[in-house]
Design a protein around this motif. Sequence first.
Motif, PDB file in Angstrom:
ATOM      1  N   THR A 138      -2.545  -0.148  -9.716  1.00  0.00           N
ATOM      2  CA  THR A 138      -3.870   0.149  -9.167  1.00  0.00           C
ATOM      3  C   THR A 138      -3.721   0.627  -7.726  1.00  0.00           C
ATOM      4  O   THR A 138      -2.984   0.031  -6.936  1.00  0.00           O
ATOM      5  CB  THR A 138      -4.766  -1.093  -9.211  1.00  0.00           C
ATOM      6  N   VAL A 139      -4.417   1.697  -7.407  1.00  0.00           N
ATOM      7  CA  VAL A 139      -4.310   2.263  -6.067  1.00  0.00           C
ATOM      8  C   VAL A 139      -5.707   2.444  -5.465  1.00  0.00           C
ATOM      9  O   VAL A 139      -6.722   2.386  -6.167  1.00  0.00           O
ATOM     10  CB  VAL A 139      -3.584   3.624  -6.094  1.00  0.00           C
ATOM     11  N   LEU A 140      -5.715   2.657  -4.173  1.00  0.00           N
ATOM     12  CA  LEU A 140      -6.922   3.020  -3.443  1.00  0.00           C
ATOM     13  C   LEU A 140      -6.773   4.474  -3.022  1.00  0.00           C
ATOM     14  O   LEU A 140      -5.670   4.928  -2.713  1.00  0.00           O
ATOM     15  CB  LEU A 140      -7.093   2.139  -2.204  1.00  0.00           C
ATOM     16  N   GLY A 141      -7.864   5.181  -2.973  1.00  0.00           N
ATOM     17  CA  GLY A 141      -7.754   6.581  -2.591  1.00  0.00           C
ATOM     18  C   GLY A 141      -9.086   7.169  -2.184  1.00  0.00           C
ATOM     19  O   GLY A 141     -10.156   6.658  -2.534  1.00  0.00           O
ATOM     20  N   SER A 142      -9.010   8.233  -1.408  1.00  0.00           N
ATOM     21  CA  SER A 142     -10.227   8.926  -0.977  1.00  0.00           C
ATOM     22  C   SER A 142      -9.864  10.306  -0.481  1.00  0.00           C
ATOM     23  O   SER A 142      -8.706  10.599  -0.179  1.00  0.00           O
ATOM     24  CB  SER A 142     -10.929   8.134   0.140  1.00  0.00           C
ATOM     25  N   ILE A 144     -11.190   4.403  10.901  1.00  0.00           N
ATOM     26  CA  ILE A 144     -11.808   4.603   9.579  1.00  0.00           C
ATOM     27  C   ILE A 144     -12.895   5.664   9.663  1.00  0.00           C
ATOM     28  O   ILE A 144     -13.019   6.535   8.791  1.00  0.00           O
ATOM     29  CB  ILE A 144     -12.379   3.269   9.052  1.00  0.00           C
ATOM     30  N   LYS A 145     -13.666   5.597  10.729  1.00  0.00           N
ATOM     31  CA  LYS A 145     -14.725   6.585  10.910  1.00  0.00           C
ATOM     32  C   LYS A 145     -14.151   7.977  11.086  1.00  0.00           C
ATOM     33  O   LYS A 145     -14.696   8.967  10.564  1.00  0.00           O
ATOM     34  CB  LYS A 145     -15.570   6.200  12.118  1.00  0.00           C
ATOM     35  N   GLU A 146     -13.025   8.086  11.794  1.00  0.00           N
ATOM     36  CA  GLU A 146     -12.417   9.397  12.034  1.00  0.00           C
ATOM     37  C   GLU A 146     -11.847  10.006  10.753  1.00  0.00           C
ATOM     38  O   GLU A 146     -11.699  11.235  10.675  1.00  0.00           O
ATOM     39  CB  GLU A 146     -11.307   9.261  13.076  1.00  0.00           C
ATOM     40  N   LEU A 147     -11.519   9.176   9.757  1.00  0.00           N
ATOM     41  CA  LEU A 147     -11.007   9.721   8.495  1.00  0.00           C
ATOM     42  C   LEU A 147     -12.067  10.514   7.746  1.00  0.00           C
ATOM     43  O   LEU A 147     -11.737  11.396   6.949  1.00  0.00           O
ATOM     44  CB  LEU A 147     -10.492   8.587   7.599  1.00  0.00           C
ATOM     45  N   ARG A 148     -13.324  10.180   7.973  1.00  0.00           N
ATOM     46  CA  ARG A 148     -14.439  10.866   7.283  1.00  0.00           C
ATOM     47  C   ARG A 148     -14.190  10.893   5.767  1.00  0.00           C
ATOM     48  O   ARG A 148     -14.156  11.940   5.123  1.00  0.00           O
ATOM     49  CB  ARG A 148     -14.632  12.270   7.830  1.00  0.00           C
ATOM     50  N   GLU A 149     -14.029   9.694   5.216  1.00  0.00           N
ATOM     51  CA  GLU A 149     -13.665   9.579   3.799  1.00  0.00           C
ATOM     52  C   GLU A 149     -14.811   9.976   2.873  1.00  0.00           C
ATOM     53  O   GLU A 149     -15.986   9.777   3.179  1.00  0.00           O
ATOM     54  CB  GLU A 149     -13.277   8.133   3.497  1.00  0.00           C
ATOM     55  N   LYS A 150     -14.414  10.508   1.756  1.00  0.00           N
ATOM     56  CA  LYS A 150     -15.342  10.794   0.655  1.00  0.00           C
ATOM     57  C   LYS A 150     -14.770  10.139  -0.589  1.00  0.00           C
ATOM     58  O   LYS A 150     -13.598  10.329  -0.923  1.00  0.00           O
ATOM     59  CB  LYS A 150     -15.500  12.296   0.470  1.00  0.00           C
ATOM     60  N   PRO A 151     -15.574   9.354  -1.300  1.00  0.00           N
ATOM     61  CA  PRO A 151     -15.036   8.595  -2.435  1.00  0.00           C
ATOM     62  C   PRO A 151     -14.657   9.486  -3.610  1.00  0.00           C
ATOM     63  O   PRO A 151     -15.225  10.547  -3.826  1.00  0.00           O
ATOM     64  CB  PRO A 151     -16.188   7.652  -2.789  1.00  0.00           C
ATOM     65  N   ILE A 152     -13.668   8.994  -4.339  1.00  0.00           N
ATOM     66  CA  ILE A 152     -13.287   9.598  -5.616  1.00  0.00           C
ATOM     67  C   ILE A 152     -13.873   8.699  -6.698  1.00  0.00           C
ATOM     68  O   ILE A 152     -13.689   7.481  -6.656  1.00  0.00           O
ATOM     69  CB  ILE A 152     -11.757   9.676  -5.745  1.00  0.00           C
ATOM     70  N   PRO A 153     -14.601   9.245  -7.649  1.00  0.00           N
ATOM     71  CA  PRO A 153     -15.254   8.406  -8.664  1.00  0.00           C
ATOM     72  C   PRO A 153     -14.280   7.430  -9.313  1.00  0.00           C
ATOM     73  O   PRO A 153     -13.189   7.806  -9.746  1.00  0.00           O
ATOM     74  CB  PRO A 153     -15.787   9.429  -9.683  1.00  0.00           C
ATOM     75  N   GLY A 154     -14.674   6.157  -9.343  1.00  0.00           N
ATOM     76  CA  GLY A 154     -13.881   5.127  -9.994  1.00  0.00           C
ATOM     77  C   GLY A 154     -12.803   4.508  -9.124  1.00  0.00           C
ATOM     78  O   GLY A 154     -12.051   3.656  -9.603  1.00  0.00           O
ATOM     79  N   THR A 155     -12.720   4.917  -7.858  1.00  0.00           N
ATOM     80  CA  THR A 155     -11.661   4.409  -6.979  1.00  0.00           C
ATOM     81  C   THR A 155     -12.259   3.952  -5.657  1.00  0.00           C
ATOM     82  O   THR A 155     -13.133   4.613  -5.102  1.00  0.00           O
ATOM     83  CB  THR A 155     -10.611   5.506  -6.707  1.00  0.00           C
ATOM     84  N   GLN A 156     -11.785   2.838  -5.180  1.00  0.00           N
ATOM     85  CA  GLN A 156     -12.255   2.309  -3.907  1.00  0.00           C
ATOM     86  C   GLN A 156     -11.588   3.048  -2.759  1.00  0.00           C
ATOM     87  O   GLN A 156     -10.380   3.317  -2.800  1.00  0.00           O
ATOM     88  CB  GLN A 156     -11.939   0.812  -3.822  1.00  0.00           C
ATOM     89  N   THR A 157     -12.355   3.384  -1.736  1.00  0.00           N
ATOM     90  CA  THR A 157     -11.795   4.088  -0.575  1.00  0.00           C
ATOM     91  C   THR A 157     -11.014   3.119   0.307  1.00  0.00           C
ATOM     92  O   THR A 157     -11.202   1.897   0.246  1.00  0.00           O
ATOM     93  CB  THR A 157     -12.899   4.752   0.256  1.00  0.00           C
TER      94      THR A 157
END
Length: 459
Positions: free
Chosen positions: A176-180, A314-327
Amino acid sequence: MSTPAPAPDSQHHPLHAEPGVLPPDDALRRILHDEIHARPSARIRLPALVITVALLNEGVSREQECEHLRLLPGQAGLQLAEMQGNFLRLRGEGHTVKWERHGEFTRYAIVQALPEHAELSTTEPELLSGMAVAPDWLRSLPGRTVAAVELVMLEHDIKPPEAALALAQQWFGGRTVLGSMMGNSEETPGLGHSMVVSNFRLRPSGFERILVMAPKGTSPTRAGRISQRLLELEIYRLMALRGLPVAKDLAPVLAQAEAKLAEVTLKLEARLASESDLLDKLIHVAARVERATAEHAYRFAATEAYANLVRQRIKELREKPIPGTQTLGEFMQRRLSPAIATVAATSQRLASLSQRIERVSALLRTRVDIATEHQNQQLLAKLTRGQDLQLSLQTTVEGLSIAAISYYVVSLLLYVAKAMKSAGLPINPEISAGLLMPLVLWMVWRTSRRIHAKLHQGS
């Protein structure tokens, strides 16, 4: 070849372009101005492997770190003066070693090309065997390891994100991985310019891994900024958590101090103990709390500062979620926030306990002052009674003194009268002395009053 932190245009365009145009510089002006250039982002060409180790530098001097950096090939002539800016980039054959010294830790980063056997098509690739520096050099770094990260950055299409994430999960061994998705991309608005994947797990080697996938054409400067943000995010996260064990260890100490303070307050209210006994117990509690404050206040303040840096990164990463995966940001906030809240609560609890001790101390001081004032009043009353007795005794003595003086005066007059009788004068000595006695008493009393009046006027 060593490259200290550059200060762009500092040689070609000095601060004083024309002599005499500006007043003399403040002693810190150049240092403060160049601080913004102290730790420039690296330029990383993909695919790349960035091996980063952060070590606590307590008790480790720059001289020791300089001596260790000289062990790298071609760096025997490294001078300590080159490390005064707390940043140094050493270029080797096909790799770069970056040294950064911070307040509590020192970071070493080795930037090199990604070994061919570690491409995205592999599973759980072994990375340290292809490291550009000797393993013994890395193993003997001065300090105690607080963070170690293998950051793999490679070029790969991130559209669609689900397919790229599946490849990344296979690269991590199917776990299991985390990704964004990170940032904004002009080519793919709303999608992001790169993908970051990790599981934040320590491997047997002591490292954790982060994988970054970016489309072809990603500039080296962007790759350098991504690397810096991700590595700082992980290092600051671990540094922020250093306050959690301290807070847990301090909890029973604070509980015991609070119980002792409550006991002192109860006895103070019910007058069940003397002031000296209560003061002794209160001093013991206060000393214990002040010791804890002196030992751990910096750690709690540092935890808050590091936590703020984590939130900022974290704010500087400007993450956008990938469906089904936690950022990454969501994972860190959920796991980090309770720990930071525990540290903050312990710090506040320590400060509150110190304030309560101060208030109880003020109450006890007031009670001691009241008791002292009562004792002073009793002492003054005793002194007043003593003065009254002394005055009465003095009056009695004065009366006896008047009688004694009068007696001696009358006796003298009696002898005078007897002498006059013997001389042939018709005088009865006893009758004459008896008649003169009232006059003598009045004269002695009158003389005594005049002496008292003169003494009172003089005082």
